[in-house]
Design a protein around this motif. Structure first.
Motif, PDB file in Angstrom:
ATOM      1  N   ASP A 119       0.808  -1.258   0.101  1.00  9.52           N
ATOM      2  CA  ASP A 119       0.276  -0.025   0.121  1.00  9.52           C
ATOM      3  C   ASP A 119       0.918   1.085  -0.619  1.00  9.52           C
ATOM      4  O   ASP A 119       1.276   1.301   1.046  1.00  9.52           O
ATOM      5  N   GLY A 122      -1.135   6.544  -1.668  1.00  7.27           N
ATOM      6  CA  GLY A 122      -2.078   7.390  -0.769  1.00  7.27           C
ATOM      7  C   GLY A 122      -2.210   8.772  -0.493  1.00  7.27           C
ATOM      8  O   GLY A 122      -2.394   9.513  -0.194  1.00  7.27           O
ATOM      9  N   ALA A 123      -2.323   8.836  -2.748  1.00  9.44           N
ATOM     10  CA  ALA A 123      -2.527  10.413  -2.940  1.00  9.44           C
ATOM     11  C   ALA A 123      -3.800  10.519  -3.157  1.00  9.44           C
ATOM     12  O   ALA A 123      -4.643  10.068  -2.217  1.00  9.44           O
ATOM     13  N   ASN A 124      -4.246  12.142  -2.506  1.00  8.63           N
ATOM     14  CA  ASN A 124      -5.013  12.045  -2.060  1.00  8.63           C
ATOM     15  C   ASN A 124      -5.821  12.654  -3.770  1.00  8.63           C
ATOM     16  O   ASN A 124      -5.187  14.001  -4.273  1.00  8.63           O
ATOM     17  N   HIS A 159      -4.356   2.961  -3.440  1.00 11.76           N
ATOM     18  CA  HIS A 159      -5.236   3.806  -1.525  1.00 11.76           C
ATOM     19  C   HIS A 159      -4.740   5.213  -1.969  1.00 11.76           C
ATOM     20  O   HIS A 159      -4.675   5.467  -1.001  1.00 11.76           O
ATOM     21  N   GLY A 161      -6.664   8.243  -0.966  1.00 11.34           N
ATOM     22  CA  GLY A 161      -7.484   9.513   0.005  1.00 11.34           C
ATOM     23  C   GLY A 161      -8.722   9.574  -1.117  1.00 11.34           C
ATOM     24  O   GLY A 161      -8.358  10.799  -1.416  1.00 11.34           O
ATOM     25  N   GLU A 270     -10.326   4.819  -0.460  1.00 10.43           N
ATOM     26  CA  GLU A 270     -10.539   5.013   0.796  1.00 10.43           C
ATOM     27  C   GLU A 270     -11.905   4.709   0.545  1.00 10.43           C
ATOM     28  O   GLU A 270     -12.516   3.670   1.382  1.00 10.43           O
ATOM     29  N   TYR A 324     -10.508   7.294   9.057  1.00 12.94           N
ATOM     30  CA  TYR A 324      -8.959   7.074   8.274  1.00 12.94           C
ATOM     31  C   TYR A 324      -9.307   5.528   9.230  1.00 12.94           C
ATOM     32  O   TYR A 324      -8.940   5.056   8.132  1.00 12.94           O
ATOM     33  N   ASP A 328      -9.127   1.784   6.894  1.00 13.11           N
ATOM     34  CA  ASP A 328      -7.976   0.860   7.236  1.00 13.11           C
ATOM     35  C   ASP A 328      -8.152  -0.245   7.129  1.00 13.11           C
ATOM     36  O   ASP A 328      -7.764  -1.250   6.572  1.00 13.11           O
ATOM     37  N   TYR A 346       3.030  -1.057   4.745  1.00 13.74           N
ATOM     38  CA  TYR A 346       2.447   0.486   4.622  1.00 13.74           C
ATOM     39  C   TYR A 346       3.990   0.791   4.027  1.00 13.74           C
ATOM     40  O   TYR A 346       4.157   0.938   5.051  1.00 13.74           O
ATOM     41  N   VAL A 348       4.711   4.137   3.950  1.00 12.47           N
ATOM     42  CA  VAL A 348       3.420   6.262   4.582  1.00 12.47           C
ATOM     43  C   VAL A 348       4.370   7.097   5.404  1.00 12.47           C
ATOM     44  O   VAL A 348       5.261   6.151   5.804  1.00 12.47           O
ATOM     45  N   GLN A 352       2.835   9.141  10.748  1.00 13.58           N
ATOM     46  CA  GLN A 352       1.488   8.304  10.456  1.00 13.58           C
ATOM     47  C   GLN A 352       1.466   7.243  11.656  1.00 13.58           C
ATOM     48  O   GLN A 352       0.993   5.912  12.012  1.00 13.58           O
ATOM     49  N   HIS A 355      -1.349   5.693  13.859  1.00 12.49           N
ATOM     50  CA  HIS A 355      -2.561   5.526  13.217  1.00 12.49           C
ATOM     51  C   HIS A 355      -2.073   3.636  12.777  1.00 12.49           C
ATOM     52  O   HIS A 355      -2.670   2.866  12.971  1.00 12.49           O
ATOM     53  N   PHE A 356      -0.860   3.593  12.747  1.00 10.90           N
ATOM     54  CA  PHE A 356      -1.079   2.130  11.989  1.00 10.90           C
ATOM     55  C   PHE A 356      -0.654   1.244  13.321  1.00 10.90           C
ATOM     56  O   PHE A 356      -1.174  -0.230  13.032  1.00 10.90           O
TER      57      PHE A 356
HETATM   58  N1  ARG Z   1      -4.102   9.638   1.634  1.00 10.35           N
HETATM   59  C1  ARG Z   1      -3.311   9.444   2.848  1.00 10.35           C
HETATM   60  C2  ARG Z   1      -2.544  10.799   3.298  1.00 10.35           C
HETATM   61  O1  ARG Z   1      -2.372  11.627   2.753  1.00 10.35           O
HETATM   62  C3  ARG Z   1      -2.205   8.588   2.958  1.00 10.35           C
HETATM   63  C4  ARG Z   1      -3.007   7.061   3.015  1.00 10.35           C
HETATM   64  C5  ARG Z   1      -1.584   5.860   2.635  1.00 10.35           C
HETATM   65  N2  ARG Z   1      -2.173   4.314   3.272  1.00 10.35           N
HETATM   66  C6  ARG Z   1      -3.323   4.091   3.936  1.00 10.35           C
HETATM   67  N3  ARG Z   1      -3.577   2.741   4.065  1.00 10.35           N
HETATM   68  N4  ARG Z   1      -3.723   4.532   5.310  1.00 10.35           N
HETATM   69  O2  ARG Z   1      -1.682  10.805   4.154  1.00 10.35           O
END
Ligand code: ARG
Length: 606
Positions: A119, A122-124, A159, A161, A270, A324, A328, A346, A348, A352, A355-356
């Motif tokens: 994974d 992670g782009a939004n 994945h 956003g 997501e 979030y 996940d 992951y 990332v 973060q 969170h993970f």
């Molecule tokens: N879109 C998220 C961000 O900009 C990152 C995603 C990372 N991957 C995940 N499975 N949470 O922070």
């Protein structure tokens, strides 16, 4: 094929056992003192404690045992108890010849038949890629390729956003600007326009404007939040608009990732996990692992051994909205259903990490993944500017990825200004070299560490840089062409199907030490080549592309030393010329495979 250190360790272990010690002390590694020896074993220090003897005495016994073995050109006991080892030239050349005959240059995949999900995008959606997206993309792509080389079936997931506040902000801003559009009329029941009312460049302006406004305007912010809730509840007009925005945004992201030579097998977002969230939460409730805390639904994940604070994992906020972490977790449910992965990695931003950790613990508690499934968080460090400050544009804004790539390519173009090429070719090659500079500059740093982006250093054609490695390959190519060896085109390195059969004949390479002494630069090059499998094993086990960078840097350096000392093209002794050709073909192949694994493309000239 066994790694070279593995073979040496076996020999040493046998010697330890023969002398009455535990064979486990015979582990050998690459030497810290290449000026003294090629490999070393430090096991006597530990053995000394167990057997209550002086380490040097044990080392001497082992060395005594090895004496007379022509495998070694040196086996010495050194105070306080090291064993210094070098291999005979014939052994080095023989090992290299075996590499040439073997698939993957003798690297043995360790995980065939297993599946790994990576994974790493992670782009939004609706937000352009910026510098922060660079590291997960290129580290993730490399990790995925390395895992595949190690036998895993791999699935890379972007994945995206695509389901959170950014979309709410865009809807809110668009509604403020064009309230007459049917998407915003809750009573509307007709068809929506088939084209998205905004373009990707509109979005690039709309999002930052909306984001800035929401920071100042409380009422606006709450409208954006409501829009997210309504979208997630399925409000017809919002869903229609969201889909259209998704389409143009995904196409744009795909183009950007393609340009980086980063390719995902899955373009999930997501939102794809959304439908799984409520059933998953119901299961968790039934299991009795949830509780209500200040109106929110949470799972406690604290463990007695925790040194740091470990807040509960929030599944539903007090307003009932999923967040979030719930997304996940539901994504893990989906991955388990579809791929049954043995490993989920992951890549990332390391910030973060908490969170993970919460997500991983909750998923184990809830039985979402199997006990044996590995969940790995490879948190990447930050890219800072040359002086170690956060990377910004000149006017202090967030640096767009395209702008950064453009700067690097321009720098490379400057350096290539005197080349005899058409403008078009020069531009194309500068882009390849620029991306290599960018990627190598990044990947040669440990993934978890922050690093400073120094454009002058990264684009240099000398030193530990991408362009230097490419230059080495281009140089080898040109020698091979001059030697009439068009066969190297068959080498698989650059678009690896992993089944390399190096195109030279049996016995060529062994010619290197037949009836002659090999020189120091030939020996160094051979030695460097033989650590191919060890470097890959480390990189795969530790998810460490930087280890591959140090391998190819050393290999390139050794090659260039060898090239400096010898005139390959004009060599008159046929057997020697063939041996050298075989040797550099192997170097070319090793460099090509590793660059492929790093996601770096090689130009035909530069
Ligand atoms: N879109 C998220 C961000 O900009 C990152 C995603 C990372 N991957 C995940 N499975 N949470 O922070």
């Amino acid at each position: 094929m066994k790694t070279i250190t593995g073979i040496i360790s076996d020999k040493l272990s046998a010697a330890f056992s023969d002398c009455g010690y535990d064979g486990k002390y015979g582990v050998a590694g690459i030497s810290n003192r290449p000026d003294l020896c090629q490999f070393q074993c430090n096991g006597c220090m530990a053995a000394a404690k167990e057997y209550k003897k002086a380490p040097l005495a044990i080392a001497q016994e082992i060395v005594q045992k090895l004496s007379g073995d022509t495998f070694f050109s040196k086996a010495e006991a050194c105070p306080p108890g090291f064993i210094n080892i070098s291999l005979s030239d014939a052994v080095l050349a023989g090992y290299a010849a075996d590499m040439a005959r073997s698939e993957r240059l003798g690297f043995e995949p360790g995980h065939t038949g297993r599946t790994a999900v990576v994974d790493y995008g992670g782009a939004n959606v609706a937000k352009p890629l910026h510098v922060g997206h660079l590291r997960p993309a290129i580290i993730g792509e490399s990790v995925k390729r390395i895992e595949k080389y190690d036998g895993y079936e791999t699935i890379g997931d972007a994945h995206l956003g695509d389901w959170g506040l950014p979309i709410g902000l865009i809807i809110t801003e668009m509604a403020a600007r064009n309230p007459e559009l049917p998407y915003f009329d809750p009573e509307y029941t007709g068809e929506y326009p088939d084209k998205c009312p905004v373009s990707i460049s509109d979005l690039e302006e709309i999002y930052p404007t909306a984001s800035a406004r929401s920071k100042e305007d409380e009422e606006y912010r709450s409208r954006a939040r409501t829009a997210v809730v309504d979208l997630q509840k399925g409000r017809r007009g919002y869903i229609a608009l969201w889909k259209q925005i998704m389409d143009i945004s995904k196409a744009d992201l795909r183009k950007n990732y393609d340009n980086l030579n980063v390719h995902f097998e899955l373009w999930n977002g997501e939102s794809d996990a959304d439908a799984l969230i409520m059933p998953m939460i119901e299961e968790m409730k039934k299991k009795g692992i949830t509780r209500i805390s200040e109106g929110a639904l949470v799972v406690d994940v604290k463990e007695d051994t925790d040194k740091k604070e470990m807040p509960p994992c929030i599944l539903l906020k007090s307003d009932g909205a999923a967040i979030y972490a719930s997304t996940d977790l539901a994504t893990l449910v989906d991955r388990e259903n579809r791929f049954h992965p043995d490993k989920v990695i992951y890549v990332v931003d390391k910030r973060q990490g908490l969170h993970f950790e919460q997500v991983f613990r909750t998923s184990r508690k809830a039985g979402i993944v199997r006990d044996e499934t590995e969940l790995i968080f490879l948190g990447n460090g930050t890219i800072n500017d040359k002086n170690g400050s956060p990377f910004k544009t000149r006017d202090g804004g967030v640096m767009r990825l395209e702008a950064l790539i453009g700067d690097v390519v321009d720098k490379v173009l400057e350096k290539m200004s005197d080349r005899d090429m058409t403008g078009e070719e020069k531009n194309r090659i500068a882009r390849i070299v620029g991306l290599a500079a960018l990627k190598y500059g990044d990947l040669s740093n440990q993934a978890t560490k922050d690093y400073n982006f120094d454009i002058d250093r990264f684009t240099s054609f000398e030193g530990n840089t991408g362009p230097y490695i490419l230059y080495t390959m281009v140089r080898i190519r040109s020698i091979l062409e001059k030697c009439g060896m068009s066969e190297f085109e068959k080498l698989t390195g650059c678009d690896c199907d992993f089944k390399n059969v190096t195109p030279f004949e049996e016995g060529w390479l062994e010619g290197l030490c037949k009836d002659r002494e090999i020189s120091e630069s030939e020996r160094k090059l051979l030695l460097s080549l033989t650590s191919f499998s060890s470097a890959l094993r480390y990189a795969a086990d530790e998810l460490a592309p930087h280890r591959l960078c140090s391998f190819i840097y050393e290999l390139s350096d050794c090659f260039n030393g060898f090239y400096h000392d010898n005139r390959i093209v004009t060599e008159e002794k046929d057997s020697l010329k063939k041996a050298w050709i075989a040797l550099i073909l192997l170097v070319y192949e090793a460099l090509g495979i590793v660059l492929y694994l790093l996601g770096i493309v090689v130009p035909e000239r530069m």
